[in-house]
Design a protein around this motif. Structure first.
Motif, PDB file in Angstrom:
ATOM      1  N   VAL A  68      -0.926 -19.185  74.598  1.00  0.00           N
ATOM      2  CA  VAL A  68      -1.369 -18.254  73.579  1.00  0.00           C
ATOM      3  C   VAL A  68      -2.056 -19.030  72.335  1.00  0.00           C
ATOM      4  O   VAL A  68      -3.092 -18.413  71.717  1.00  0.00           O
ATOM      5  CB  VAL A  68       0.024 -17.488  73.410  1.00  0.00           C
ATOM      6  N   ALA A  69      -1.486 -20.248  71.895  1.00  0.00           N
ATOM      7  CA  ALA A  69      -1.727 -20.722  71.110  1.00  0.00           C
ATOM      8  C   ALA A  69      -3.170 -21.234  71.068  1.00  0.00           C
ATOM      9  O   ALA A  69      -4.111 -20.895  70.264  1.00  0.00           O
ATOM     10  CB  ALA A  69      -1.062 -22.050  70.551  1.00  0.00           C
ATOM     11  N   ARG A  70      -3.568 -21.640  72.214  1.00  0.00           N
ATOM     12  CA  ARG A  70      -4.919 -22.203  72.490  1.00  0.00           C
ATOM     13  C   ARG A  70      -5.855 -21.113  72.611  1.00  0.00           C
ATOM     14  O   ARG A  70      -6.857 -21.134  71.872  1.00  0.00           O
ATOM     15  CB  ARG A  70      -5.014 -22.901  73.937  1.00  0.00           C
ATOM     16  N   ALA A  71      -5.705 -20.019  73.367  1.00  0.00           N
ATOM     17  CA  ALA A  71      -6.362 -18.867  73.005  1.00  0.00           C
ATOM     18  C   ALA A  71      -6.644 -18.468  71.756  1.00  0.00           C
ATOM     19  O   ALA A  71      -7.865 -17.723  71.526  1.00  0.00           O
ATOM     20  CB  ALA A  71      -5.754 -17.705  73.921  1.00  0.00           C
ATOM     21  N   ARG A  72      -5.704 -18.310  70.760  1.00  0.00           N
ATOM     22  CA  ARG A  72      -5.912 -17.774  69.537  1.00  0.00           C
ATOM     23  C   ARG A  72      -6.571 -19.058  68.603  1.00  0.00           C
ATOM     24  O   ARG A  72      -6.658 -18.943  67.429  1.00  0.00           O
ATOM     25  CB  ARG A  72      -4.894 -17.596  68.961  1.00  0.00           C
ATOM     26  N   ASN A  73      -6.898 -20.140  69.382  1.00  0.00           N
ATOM     27  CA  ASN A  73      -7.453 -21.351  68.438  1.00  0.00           C
ATOM     28  C   ASN A  73      -6.387 -21.948  67.486  1.00  0.00           C
ATOM     29  O   ASN A  73      -6.895 -22.030  66.282  1.00  0.00           O
ATOM     30  CB  ASN A  73      -8.738 -21.050  68.084  1.00  0.00           C
ATOM     31  N   GLN A  74      -5.074 -22.017  67.747  1.00  0.00           N
ATOM     32  CA  GLN A  74      -3.973 -22.353  67.054  1.00  0.00           C
ATOM     33  C   GLN A  74      -3.455 -23.413  67.503  1.00  0.00           C
ATOM     34  O   GLN A  74      -3.627 -23.699  68.733  1.00  0.00           O
ATOM     35  CB  GLN A  74      -3.348 -21.068  66.407  1.00  0.00           C
ATOM     36  N   GLN A  75      -2.458 -24.048  66.519  1.00  0.00           N
ATOM     37  CA  GLN A  75      -1.512 -25.096  67.174  1.00  0.00           C
ATOM     38  C   GLN A  75      -0.080 -24.632  67.019  1.00  0.00           C
ATOM     39  O   GLN A  75       0.137 -23.733  66.106  1.00  0.00           O
ATOM     40  CB  GLN A  75      -1.632 -26.283  66.633  1.00  0.00           C
ATOM     41  N   ILE A  76       0.720 -25.358  67.567  1.00  0.00           N
ATOM     42  CA  ILE A  76       2.275 -24.887  67.196  1.00  0.00           C
ATOM     43  C   ILE A  76       2.918 -26.108  66.606  1.00  0.00           C
ATOM     44  O   ILE A  76       2.862 -27.163  66.994  1.00  0.00           O
ATOM     45  CB  ILE A  76       3.250 -24.405  68.516  1.00  0.00           C
TER      46      ILE A  76
END
Ligand code: HSE
Length: 416
Positions: free
Chosen positions: A230-238
């Motif tokens: 999900v993070a990758r799809a949103r161009n985010q990191q955790i």
């Protein structure tokens, strides 16, 4: 004239040995290690045998030793050493974050009573001089927020999982081999180490004294591969983020939780065992501190800096606590959270203020919703049954804003 420092060192592990090496390379400091107290005399050490003892009193009762440096693992023995040293008129440098977090009130009293100095820059964010900056540079009431990555091991694990596709266990073993992880890695992985550090950083930032177990926290143990997708799809990191923010009511919201981070967030830049701290203040706007948060030499460098500060009798003044009106923590806020789970039966939907997004088709489901901070404090469903809770970027919603948003969503739905 700088004071001549004669050091008694407790611990010769990753940090202790690092300090020994670093001191050898800084003769200008006028500081020398007279004796090192270790637990296990049979272990081979890379230093002359006559330097070592297993008797703590040899150091604590030596009148020539005027500084005790304590970098051992166990929290209670560390507390005994530190209190005996301060009571005995010695200054102390410590890196024991757990011990400091758990005994902060008593340690404050002891510093007042004895007039001795207890410095612990290495205990939070290792090589980043965050405590001294909070004390000296932000010596005013204008600190709006502080958001930080304070645990190197979890950040290392998340980086290896996201960027190099290692699995959790492999990444943890690597962190242990490199000397970043605690001897009980549960302390890192489940967020205890981060919340311990956050406890006393809150004291230096806002004058807040709170027991670590009273601060809302979690680690990265429940983060699931699906969350990473999900993070990758949103161009985010955790990231595991420690955050504190002054709210409109003048009180401070504080917590340590996994969080989705936008790519342009300063903390997205913080990889592996590095730590990062983003401070927002009244006039300076944003400032970003970055550096290694774990490991032998980075931690030893902070210990060295504390030792150097003792040459001119430096003490923490705890300015936000003693010279300003200390801030209070609040739980009157809401958090916007992402929750992934295996079955709706584990999710108390009615507890949410509202749920604005849900994906229920896949085997692993998730939702994004807003929930009262106090409910997360009181309830445990979000840490159980393989449920994973991650804050969205900019997760804090203040009460007034929540009411407005709620009203607007009801209006939009044609209910009012
Ligand atoms: N285990 C700690 C960390 C060491 O990973 O951050 C430094 O405090």
């Amino acid at each position: 004239m700088h004071k001549q420092l004669t050091i008694g060192l407790f611990g010769f592990g990753v940090v202790g040995e690092g300090l020994y090496r670093v001191l050898q390379q800084t003769p200008s400091l006028n500081a020398s290690i007279k004796k090192v107290c270790i637990k296990d005399a049979s272990k081979k050490r890379n230093a002359p045998a006559e330097l070592f003892t297993t008797d703590k009193d040899v150091l604590l009762n030596d009148p020539e030793i005027n500084v005790i440096v304590e970098v051992i693992n166990e929290s209670e023995p560390a507390y005994q050493i530190v209190t005996t040293a301060l009571n005995g008129g010695k200054d102390v440098v410590s890196a024991s974050k757990k011990m400091i977090a758990e005994h902060l009130t008593a340690l404050l009293e002891l510093q007042e009573k004895t007039g001795r100095s207890l410095l612990y820059e290495a205990a939070a964010c290792a090589s980043i001089p965050v405590i001294r900056n909070l004390e000296e540079y932000y010596d005013n009431d204008l600190l709006h927020s502080i958001k930080a990555i304070v645990n190197g091991s979890t950040n290392f694990i998340l980086t290896k999982m996201f960027d190099e596709n290692l699995d959790f266990k492999q990444a943890l073993i690597l962190a242990q081999q490199l000397g970043f992880a605690e001897s009980d890695p549960k302390l890192d992985v489940e967020g205890y180490d981060a919340v311990n550090k956050w406890t006393f950083l809150l004291t230096h930032a806002y004058g807040i004294i709170e027991a670590p177990e009273k601060i809302l926290f979690n680690g990265i143990q429940h983060i699931h591969g699906g969350d990473a997708s999900v993070a990758r799809a949103r161009n985010q990191q955790i990231r595991l983020v420690a955050q504190a923010q002054k709210l409109q009511n003048g009180k401070v919201a504080a917590f340590v939780l996994p969080q989705f981070i936008q790519q342009d967030d300063h903390l997205a830049f913080v990889k592996n065992e590095y730590n990062g701290v983003v401070i927002e203040s009244g006039f300076a706007d944003k400032q970003f501190f970055y550096g290694k948060g774990a490991g032998s030499f980075p931690t030893a460098s902070a210990v060295l800096s504390d030792i150097a500060a003792l040459r001119y009798q430096y003490k923490y003044e705890y300015k936000k606590l003693y010279h300003h009106k200390p801030h209070q923590l609040t739980n009157e806020l809401y958090l916007k959270v992402y929750v992934s789970f295996t079955d709706w039966k584990f999710i108390p939907r009615d507890e949410f203020e509202w749920i604005e997004e849900w994906h229920a088709q896949e085997e692993r489901k998730y939702l994004v919703g807003v929930i009262a901070f106090s409910k997360l404090q009181e309830q445990n469903w979000w840490r159980e049954n393989e449920t994973s809770l991650i804050l969205v970027p900019e997760p804090i919603i203040e009460e007034t804003a929540t009411r407005d948003l709620r009203k607007r969503s009801l209006e939009l739905a044609g209910i009012v």
